[in-house]
Design a protein around this motif. Structure first.
Motif, PDB file in Angstrom:
ATOM      1  N   LEU A  59      33.368  42.357  42.554  1.00 29.87           N
ATOM      2  CA  LEU A  59      32.520  42.280  40.997  1.00 29.87           C
ATOM      3  C   LEU A  59      33.036  40.468  41.329  1.00 29.87           C
ATOM      4  O   LEU A  59      34.014  39.745  41.390  1.00 29.87           O
ATOM      5  CB  LEU A  59      33.130  42.390  39.118  1.00 29.87           C
ATOM      6  N   THR A  60      31.854  39.122  40.617  1.00 32.43           N
ATOM      7  CA  THR A  60      32.595  37.946  40.696  1.00 32.43           C
ATOM      8  C   THR A  60      31.927  37.313  39.518  1.00 32.43           C
ATOM      9  O   THR A  60      30.820  37.636  38.661  1.00 32.43           O
ATOM     10  CB  THR A  60      31.444  37.409  42.299  1.00 32.43           C
ATOM     11  N   SER A  61      32.850  36.576  39.037  1.00 26.80           N
ATOM     12  CA  SER A  61      32.257  36.454  37.765  1.00 26.80           C
ATOM     13  C   SER A  61      33.123  33.980  37.969  1.00 26.80           C
ATOM     14  O   SER A  61      33.734  34.173  38.634  1.00 26.80           O
ATOM     15  CB  SER A  61      32.934  36.594  36.005  1.00 26.80           C
ATOM     16  N   LYS A  62      31.921  33.248  36.916  1.00 22.79           N
ATOM     17  CA  LYS A  62      32.654  31.629  37.540  1.00 22.79           C
ATOM     18  C   LYS A  62      33.194  31.778  35.813  1.00 22.79           C
ATOM     19  O   LYS A  62      31.820  31.985  34.774  1.00 22.79           O
ATOM     20  CB  LYS A  62      31.667  30.873  37.683  1.00 22.79           C
ATOM     21  N   GLU A  63      33.726  31.117  35.043  1.00 20.70           N
ATOM     22  CA  GLU A  63      34.148  30.687  33.959  1.00 20.70           C
ATOM     23  C   GLU A  63      35.309  29.300  33.635  1.00 20.70           C
ATOM     24  O   GLU A  63      36.121  29.503  34.570  1.00 20.70           O
ATOM     25  CB  GLU A  63      34.686  31.304  33.139  1.00 20.70           C
ATOM     26  N   ASN A  64      34.748  28.506  33.294  1.00 22.92           N
ATOM     27  CA  ASN A  64      35.910  27.086  33.211  1.00 22.92           C
ATOM     28  C   ASN A  64      35.694  26.476  34.262  1.00 22.92           C
ATOM     29  O   ASN A  64      37.027  26.108  35.070  1.00 22.92           O
ATOM     30  CB  ASN A  64      36.620  27.458  32.227  1.00 22.92           C
ATOM     31  N   GLY A  65      35.311  26.565  35.559  1.00 26.85           N
ATOM     32  CA  GLY A  65      35.833  26.295  37.418  1.00 26.85           C
ATOM     33  C   GLY A  65      35.993  26.417  37.551  1.00 26.85           C
ATOM     34  O   GLY A  65      36.626  26.193  39.060  1.00 26.85           O
ATOM     35  N   ILE A  66      36.051  28.451  37.514  1.00 26.34           N
ATOM     36  CA  ILE A  66      37.069  28.970  38.199  1.00 26.34           C
ATOM     37  C   ILE A  66      35.976  30.378  38.648  1.00 26.34           C
ATOM     38  O   ILE A  66      35.130  30.916  37.632  1.00 26.34           O
ATOM     39  CB  ILE A  66      38.010  29.825  37.666  1.00 26.34           C
ATOM     40  N   LEU A  67      36.024  30.369  39.766  1.00 27.50           N
ATOM     41  CA  LEU A  67      35.441  31.653  40.705  1.00 27.50           C
ATOM     42  C   LEU A  67      36.166  32.736  40.333  1.00 27.50           C
ATOM     43  O   LEU A  67      37.312  32.908  41.422  1.00 27.50           O
ATOM     44  CB  LEU A  67      34.528  31.131  41.549  1.00 27.50           C
ATOM     45  N   THR A  68      36.408  33.529  40.233  1.00 30.64           N
ATOM     46  CA  THR A  68      36.721  35.242  39.980  1.00 30.64           C
ATOM     47  C   THR A  68      36.422  36.221  41.105  1.00 30.64           C
ATOM     48  O   THR A  68      34.779  36.258  40.358  1.00 30.64           O
ATOM     49  CB  THR A  68      37.484  35.312  38.863  1.00 30.64           C
ATOM     50  N   ILE A  69      36.655  36.630  41.989  1.00 26.30           N
ATOM     51  CA  ILE A  69      36.404  37.834  43.157  1.00 26.30           C
ATOM     52  C   ILE A  69      36.760  38.925  42.258  1.00 26.30           C
ATOM     53  O   ILE A  69      38.265  38.372  43.088  1.00 26.30           O
ATOM     54  CB  ILE A  69      36.352  37.073  44.095  1.00 26.30           C
ATOM     55  N   ALA A  70      36.776  40.104  42.127  1.00 24.55           N
ATOM     56  CA  ALA A  70      37.287  41.313  42.134  1.00 24.55           C
ATOM     57  C   ALA A  70      37.095  42.423  42.841  1.00 24.55           C
ATOM     58  O   ALA A  70      35.876  42.386  42.800  1.00 24.55           O
ATOM     59  CB  ALA A  70      37.104  41.376  40.205  1.00 24.55           C
ATOM     60  N   ILE A  71      38.401  42.997  43.423  1.00 21.59           N
ATOM     61  CA  ILE A  71      38.584  43.851  44.085  1.00 21.59           C
ATOM     62  C   ILE A  71      38.104  45.404  43.352  1.00 21.59           C
ATOM     63  O   ILE A  71      39.474  45.036  42.451  1.00 21.59           O
ATOM     64  CB  ILE A  71      39.103  43.931  45.288  1.00 21.59           C
ATOM     65  N   ASP A  72      36.878  45.597  42.832  1.00 25.23           N
ATOM     66  CA  ASP A  72      36.907  47.139  42.026  1.00 25.23           C
ATOM     67  C   ASP A  72      36.440  48.241  42.544  1.00 25.23           C
ATOM     68  O   ASP A  72      35.255  48.964  42.118  1.00 25.23           O
ATOM     69  CB  ASP A  72      35.840  46.154  40.747  1.00 25.23           C
ATOM     70  N   ARG A  73      37.528  48.880  43.431  1.00 25.79           N
ATOM     71  CA  ARG A  73      37.014  49.708  44.211  1.00 25.79           C
ATOM     72  C   ARG A  73      38.292  50.844  43.535  1.00 25.79           C
ATOM     73  O   ARG A  73      38.969  51.402  45.259  1.00 25.79           O
ATOM     74  CB  ARG A  73      36.382  50.027  45.664  1.00 25.79           C
ATOM     75  N   LEU A  74      38.712  51.469  42.996  1.00 20.37           N
ATOM     76  CA  LEU A  74      39.614  51.961  42.332  1.00 20.37           C
ATOM     77  C   LEU A  74      40.112  53.518  42.988  1.00 20.37           C
ATOM     78  O   LEU A  74      41.269  53.930  43.495  1.00 20.37           O
ATOM     79  CB  LEU A  74      40.004  51.873  41.157  1.00 20.37           C
TER      80      LEU A  74
END
Length: 254
Positions: A4-19
């Motif tokens: 999952l990726t999201s951009k907010e306030n200058g930060i790109l967050t890359i989240a590993i989401d396969r629990l």
């Protein structure tokens, strides 16, 4: 989506989401992360790239079934493209690590600028236990970071180590209670966003210095050995034992 990726306030967050698969990485997941980093590098609005896992686990390493179907046997493989991207990223890389970080889940952190870990974090680089050799230039970077003897202990034996050892060796910047980890890492990333982008970029470039060439050379050397070892009997025994849920018998090999 497993990434999952999201951009907010200058930060790109890359989240590993396969629990359900302990956040094990597939070739498709690597490709998604490669594309996300490339986009972030080209997007002036992105000032920091942050990686997160799940509270229970950061990353269990490679998905073994997918790994064997899509072996990383060339520099064009998604896994090696991912390693190239994180080792050459001009923007700061921040990680928030909770739970286990196995194999590339640990070695990727050697290329990050800031690594914050929960008090339940645990690390391992079990390459020799799989009949393989280190990757991600970890055979260069980890002994440099931890000292040769401690680096040798972790890379030769492949045994897990806890977050306190990781802090003592310099792999992580700070240990936090699990419930405080993400907010703290986000706050640190926000501090970087608020600083001049050129100053951050050039400072990182200066710190990396000539090591970039050494990292590239070591990755190339590791890739060559890794590809050959992946086809060897020792690795076949290790992976067969993994699927059969037994201990591998390496005593049969010279």
């Amino acid at each position: 989506m497993d990434i999952l990726t999201s951009k907010e306030n200058g930060i790109l967050t890359i989240a590993i989401d396969r629990l359900d698969k302990k956040n094990a990485l597939t070739a498709a997941m690597y490709q998604t992360m490669v594309d996300a980093i490339k986009d972030a590098e080209a997007d002036a609005s992105v000032r920091v790239i942050m990686f997160v896992g799940k509270p229970q686990i950061f990353c269990a390493g490679n998905d073994i079934e997918d790994f064997l179907k899509n072996p990383p046997n060339s520099p064009a493989s998604p896994v090696f493209q991912f390693l190239w991207q994180i080792s050459h990223a001009s923007k700061p890389l921040v990680a928030a690590v909770s739970g286990a970080a196995v194999g590339i889940g640990t070695t990727m952190l050697l290329h990050f600028d800031l690594v914050y870990a929960a008090d339940n974090a645990r690390f391992s680089m079990p390459f020799t236990q799989l009949g393989l050799c280190p990757e991600a230039a970890s055979s260069l970077l980890f002994p440099q970071l931890a000292g040769y003897q401690r680096g040798a202990e972790k890379l030769l034996l492949g045994e897990a180590f806890d977050v306190n050892e990781a802090l003592a060796m310099g792999l992580v910047n700070k240990i936090l209670p699990a419930e405080e980890l993400l907010a703290f890492a986000q706050a640190q990333a926000a501090k970087l966003v608020a600083l001049p982008a050129a100053s951050i970029r050039i400072t990182k470039q200066l710190m990396k210095g000539t090591q970039t060439a050494a990292v590239e050379a070591k990755m190339t050397q590791e890739i060559s050995h890794f590809g050959e070892m992946l086809k060897a009997p020792e690795a076949k025994e290790a992976f067969t034992a993994f699927f059969e849920k037994r201990r591998p018998n390496f005593g049969q090999f010279n």
